[in-house]
Design a protein around this motif. Structure first.
Motif, PDB file in Angstrom:
ATOM      1  N   GLN A  26     -29.113  33.508 -12.417  1.00 17.73           N
ATOM      2  CA  GLN A  26     -28.437  34.743 -12.809  1.00 17.73           C
ATOM      3  C   GLN A  26     -29.226  35.469 -13.894  1.00 17.73           C
ATOM      4  OE1 GLN A  26     -25.054  36.147 -11.674  1.00 17.73           O
ATOM      5  NE2 GLN A  26     -26.208  35.114 -10.064  1.00 17.73           N
ATOM      6  N   LYS A  27     -29.449  36.759 -13.684  1.00 18.64           N
ATOM      7  CA  LYS A  27     -30.162  37.614 -14.643  1.00 18.64           C
ATOM      8  C   LYS A  27     -29.280  38.833 -14.924  1.00 18.64           C
ATOM      9  CE  LYS A  27     -33.906  35.046 -14.157  1.00 18.64           C
ATOM     10  NZ  LYS A  27     -33.652  33.723 -14.610  1.00 18.64           N
ATOM     11  N   PRO A  28     -28.217  38.648 -15.707  1.00 18.70           N
ATOM     12  CA  PRO A  28     -27.288  39.753 -15.941  1.00 18.70           C
ATOM     13  C   PRO A  28     -27.945  40.928 -16.661  1.00 18.70           C
ATOM     14  CG  PRO A  28     -26.384  37.660 -16.718  1.00 18.70           C
ATOM     15  CD  PRO A  28     -27.826  37.437 -16.396  1.00 18.70           C
ATOM     16  N   LEU A  29     -27.532  42.126 -16.281  1.00 20.59           N
ATOM     17  CA  LEU A  29     -27.926  43.341 -16.971  1.00 20.59           C
ATOM     18  C   LEU A  29     -27.144  43.360 -18.282  1.00 20.59           C
ATOM     19  CD1 LEU A  29     -29.219  46.194 -16.994  1.00 20.59           C
ATOM     20  CD2 LEU A  29     -27.165  47.014 -15.845  1.00 20.59           C
ATOM     21  N   ALA A  30     -27.852  43.321 -19.409  1.00 18.46           N
ATOM     22  CA  ALA A  30     -27.154  43.225 -20.693  1.00 18.46           C
ATOM     23  C   ALA A  30     -27.936  43.928 -21.786  1.00 18.46           C
ATOM     24  CB  ALA A  30     -26.942  41.759 -21.059  1.00 18.46           C
ATOM     25  N   HIS A  31     -27.251  44.206 -22.883  1.00 15.36           N
ATOM     26  CA  HIS A  31     -27.878  44.823 -24.046  1.00 15.36           C
ATOM     27  C   HIS A  31     -28.568  43.770 -24.917  1.00 15.36           C
ATOM     28  CE1 HIS A  31     -24.721  47.607 -22.704  1.00 15.36           C
ATOM     29  NE2 HIS A  31     -25.630  48.519 -23.006  1.00 15.36           N
ATOM     30  N   ALA A  32     -28.101  42.535 -24.821  1.00 14.30           N
ATOM     31  CA  ALA A  32     -28.688  41.433 -25.586  1.00 14.30           C
ATOM     32  C   ALA A  32     -28.453  40.137 -24.819  1.00 14.30           C
ATOM     33  CB  ALA A  32     -28.074  41.347 -26.973  1.00 14.30           C
ATOM     34  N   PHE A  33     -29.305  39.148 -25.079  1.00 15.04           N
ATOM     35  CA  PHE A  33     -29.183  37.844 -24.437  1.00 15.04           C
ATOM     36  C   PHE A  33     -29.064  36.767 -25.501  1.00 15.04           C
ATOM     37  CE2 PHE A  33     -30.928  40.414 -21.154  1.00 15.04           C
ATOM     38  CZ  PHE A  33     -30.448  39.886 -19.973  1.00 15.04           C
ATOM     39  N   CYS A  34     -28.335  35.731 -25.162  1.00 16.62           N
ATOM     40  CA  CYS A  34     -28.147  34.613 -26.076  1.00 16.62           C
ATOM     41  C   CYS A  34     -28.199  33.332 -25.245  1.00 16.62           C
ATOM     42  CB  CYS A  34     -26.797  34.770 -26.768  1.00 16.62           C
ATOM     43  SG  CYS A  34     -26.545  33.678 -28.139  1.00 16.62           S
ATOM     44  N   ASP A  35     -29.001  32.386 -25.672  1.00 11.01           N
ATOM     45  CA  ASP A  35     -29.112  31.135 -24.928  1.00 11.01           C
ATOM     46  C   ASP A  35     -27.858  30.287 -25.012  1.00 11.01           C
ATOM     47  OD1 ASP A  35     -31.682  31.686 -24.101  1.00 11.01           O
ATOM     48  OD2 ASP A  35     -32.607  30.689 -25.811  1.00 11.01           O
ATOM     49  N   SER A  36     -27.121  30.446 -26.129  1.00  4.79           N
ATOM     50  CA  SER A  36     -25.967  29.587 -26.364  1.00  4.79           C
ATOM     51  C   SER A  36     -24.984  30.271 -27.303  1.00  4.79           C
ATOM     52  CB  SER A  36     -26.441  28.275 -26.996  1.00  4.79           C
ATOM     53  OG  SER A  36     -25.359  27.556 -27.525  1.00  4.79           O
ATOM     54  N   LEU A  37     -23.718  29.966 -27.124  1.00  4.53           N
ATOM     55  CA  LEU A  37     -22.698  30.469 -28.054  1.00  4.53           C
ATOM     56  C   LEU A  37     -22.778  29.743 -29.391  1.00  4.53           C
ATOM     57  CD1 LEU A  37     -19.635  30.871 -25.661  1.00  4.53           C
ATOM     58  CD2 LEU A  37     -21.256  32.620 -26.437  1.00  4.53           C
ATOM     59  N   GLU A  38     -23.601  28.705 -29.455  1.00  7.12           N
ATOM     60  CA  GLU A  38     -23.816  27.973 -30.704  1.00  7.12           C
ATOM     61  C   GLU A  38     -24.953  28.575 -31.537  1.00  7.12           C
ATOM     62  OE1 GLU A  38     -22.675  23.447 -29.918  1.00  7.12           O
ATOM     63  OE2 GLU A  38     -24.343  24.136 -28.663  1.00  7.12           O
ATOM     64  N   SER A  39     -25.533  29.654 -31.076  1.00  8.64           N
ATOM     65  CA  SER A  39     -26.668  30.275 -31.761  1.00  8.64           C
ATOM     66  C   SER A  39     -26.342  30.602 -33.216  1.00  8.64           C
ATOM     67  CB  SER A  39     -27.049  31.573 -31.025  1.00  8.64           C
ATOM     68  OG  SER A  39     -27.813  32.416 -31.838  1.00  8.64           O
ATOM     69  N   ALA A  40     -27.191  30.152 -34.119  1.00  8.31           N
ATOM     70  CA  ALA A  40     -27.005  30.423 -35.549  1.00  8.31           C
ATOM     71  C   ALA A  40     -27.087  31.923 -35.826  1.00  8.31           C
ATOM     72  CB  ALA A  40     -28.047  29.675 -36.369  1.00  8.31           C
ATOM     73  N   GLU A  41     -27.978  32.614 -35.117  1.00 11.09           N
ATOM     74  CA  GLU A  41     -28.125  34.062 -35.288  1.00 11.09           C
ATOM     75  C   GLU A  41     -26.842  34.788 -34.872  1.00 11.09           C
ATOM     76  OE1 GLU A  41     -31.130  37.655 -33.871  1.00 11.09           O
ATOM     77  OE2 GLU A  41     -31.382  35.649 -33.043  1.00 11.09           O
ATOM     78  N   LEU A  42     -26.263  34.361 -33.755  1.00 14.53           N
ATOM     79  CA  LEU A  42     -25.010  34.961 -33.288  1.00 14.53           C
ATOM     80  C   LEU A  42     -23.894  34.705 -34.290  1.00 14.53           C
ATOM     81  CD1 LEU A  42     -23.327  36.368 -31.082  1.00 14.53           C
ATOM     82  CD2 LEU A  42     -23.081  34.135 -29.973  1.00 14.53           C
ATOM     83  N   ARG A  43     -23.775  33.484 -34.784  1.00 18.16           N
ATOM     84  CA  ARG A  43     -22.747  33.128 -35.768  1.00 18.16           C
ATOM     85  C   ARG A  43     -22.885  33.961 -37.046  1.00 18.16           C
ATOM     86  NH1 ARG A  43     -20.447  28.164 -34.407  1.00 18.16           N
ATOM     87  NH2 ARG A  43     -20.281  28.259 -32.161  1.00 18.16           N
ATOM     88  N   ALA A  44     -24.123  34.130 -37.509  1.00 21.03           N
ATOM     89  CA  ALA A  44     -24.362  34.905 -38.736  1.00 21.03           C
ATOM     90  C   ALA A  44     -24.008  36.366 -38.518  1.00 21.03           C
ATOM     91  CB  ALA A  44     -25.823  34.766 -39.166  1.00 21.03           C
ATOM     92  N   TRP A  45     -24.324  36.872 -37.343  1.00 24.31           N
ATOM     93  CA  TRP A  45     -24.003  38.260 -37.015  1.00 24.31           C
ATOM     94  C   TRP A  45     -22.492  38.484 -37.026  1.00 24.31           C
ATOM     95  CZ3 TRP A  45     -22.475  40.430 -31.978  1.00 24.31           C
ATOM     96  CH2 TRP A  45     -22.491  41.829 -31.952  1.00 24.31           C
ATOM     97  N   VAL A  46     -21.740  37.593 -36.394  1.00 23.92           N
ATOM     98  CA  VAL A  46     -20.275  37.716 -36.371  1.00 23.92           C
ATOM     99  C   VAL A  46     -19.698  37.575 -37.779  1.00 23.92           C
ATOM    100  CG1 VAL A  46     -18.139  36.629 -35.564  1.00 23.92           C
ATOM    101  CG2 VAL A  46     -20.049  36.979 -33.969  1.00 23.92           C
ATOM    102  N   ALA A  47     -20.226  36.657 -38.557  1.00 25.76           N
ATOM    103  CA  ALA A  47     -19.743  36.459 -39.919  1.00 25.76           C
ATOM    104  C   ALA A  47     -19.911  37.718 -40.774  1.00 25.76           C
ATOM    105  CB  ALA A  47     -20.463  35.291 -40.569  1.00 25.76           C
ATOM    106  N   ALA A  48     -20.912  38.537 -40.442  1.00 27.72           N
ATOM    107  CA  ALA A  48     -21.178  39.755 -41.200  1.00 27.72           C
ATOM    108  C   ALA A  48     -20.300  40.930 -40.794  1.00 27.72           C
ATOM    109  CB  ALA A  48     -22.653  40.135 -41.076  1.00 27.72           C
ATOM    110  N   TRP A  49     -19.515  40.795 -39.712  1.00 27.64           N
ATOM    111  CA  TRP A  49     -18.631  41.887 -39.287  1.00 27.64           C
ATOM    112  C   TRP A  49     -17.634  42.194 -40.383  1.00 27.64           C
ATOM    113  CZ3 TRP A  49     -16.804  40.291 -33.685  1.00 27.64           C
ATOM    114  CH2 TRP A  49     -17.910  40.301 -32.818  1.00 27.64           C
ATOM    115  N   THR A  50     -17.343  43.479 -40.550  1.00 32.79           N
ATOM    116  CA  THR A  50     -16.329  43.877 -41.559  1.00 32.79           C
ATOM    117  C   THR A  50     -15.111  44.453 -40.885  1.00 32.79           C
ATOM    118  OG1 THR A  50     -17.401  46.022 -41.767  1.00 32.79           O
ATOM    119  CG2 THR A  50     -17.994  44.306 -43.355  1.00 32.79           C
TER     120      THR A  50
END
Length: 198
Positions: free
Chosen positions: A174-198
């Motif tokens: 599967q090669k979904p059409l997307a604005h961003a890709f993430c290998d895992s929901l455990e991604s530290a970058e993804l977690r940090a990004w969500v933590a920064a939401w206001t």
């Protein structure tokens, strides 16, 4: 929830029961599609009644989800973190009965403001209907939403609805059409990004 692998197993089991081949091309085309679309294709190959095959798919899938349904790695923690910031919904191509079983298997359904099944809308993914209904259930415009998707059909639906999409494919083909890709929901970058939401 990691239901895509169970949906693939469901298709394999039902094809075997019907005595039809599930080759790589057909397998790829079926990823992310609901029983209402897959059942008639299998029924045509097997010379069976579509309604009977649809029921067979749902019965087998419900059993597999009850026995083996698990959240994707990192999903619980991510859902909990996001729900503290924004309202969340699930927009699923699954039948309502399968979606309800999957949500019962998860421990994060209490963090969801809404769940929408493809059975509740006119057209399933890849049409945008299920995503539009989820946005409406949350009381926001689709353009304000972010979708996490693991299939091409799902990503296509979310983009058509006007949403931004983060793809987390679970099936390598599967090669979904997307604005961003993430290998895992455990991604530290993804977690940090969500933590920064206001």
């Amino acid at each position: 929830m990691d239901t895509e692998s169970l949906w693939t197993q469901t298709q394999e089991i039902v094809c075997a029961q019907l005595g039809i081949a599930l080759d790589q091309d057909l397998r790829h085309r079926l990823v992310g599609l609901p029983a209402s679309r897959i059942g008639p294709l299998m029924a045509e190959c097997a010379g069976a009644e579509p309604a009977t095959v649809i029921k067979q798919l749902l019965d087998v899938n419900e059993d597999l989800v009850q026995k083996h349904g698990r959240p994707m790695r990192g999903a619980r923690e991510l859902v909990e973190a996001m729900s503290a910031k924004v309202p969340l919904a699930v927009a699923s191509n699954s039948a309502r009965r399968i979606l309800d079983v999957a949500m019962a298997q998860s421990t994060f359904s209490r963090h969801l403001a809404a769940t929408v099944s493809a059975e509740q809308v006119a057209l399933p993914k890849p049409a945008p209907d299920v995503y539009l209904a989820a946005a409406e259930a949350l009381g926001v415009s689709a353009e304000e939403c972010l979708a996490f998707e693991d299939s091409e059909a799902g990503a296509k639906a979310a983009v058509a609805a006007g949403m931004k999409v983060i793809a987390v494919p679970q099936v390598t083909s599967q090669k979904p059409l997307a604005h961003a890709f993430c290998d895992s929901l455990e991604s530290a970058e993804l977690r940090a990004w969500v933590a920064a939401w206001t």
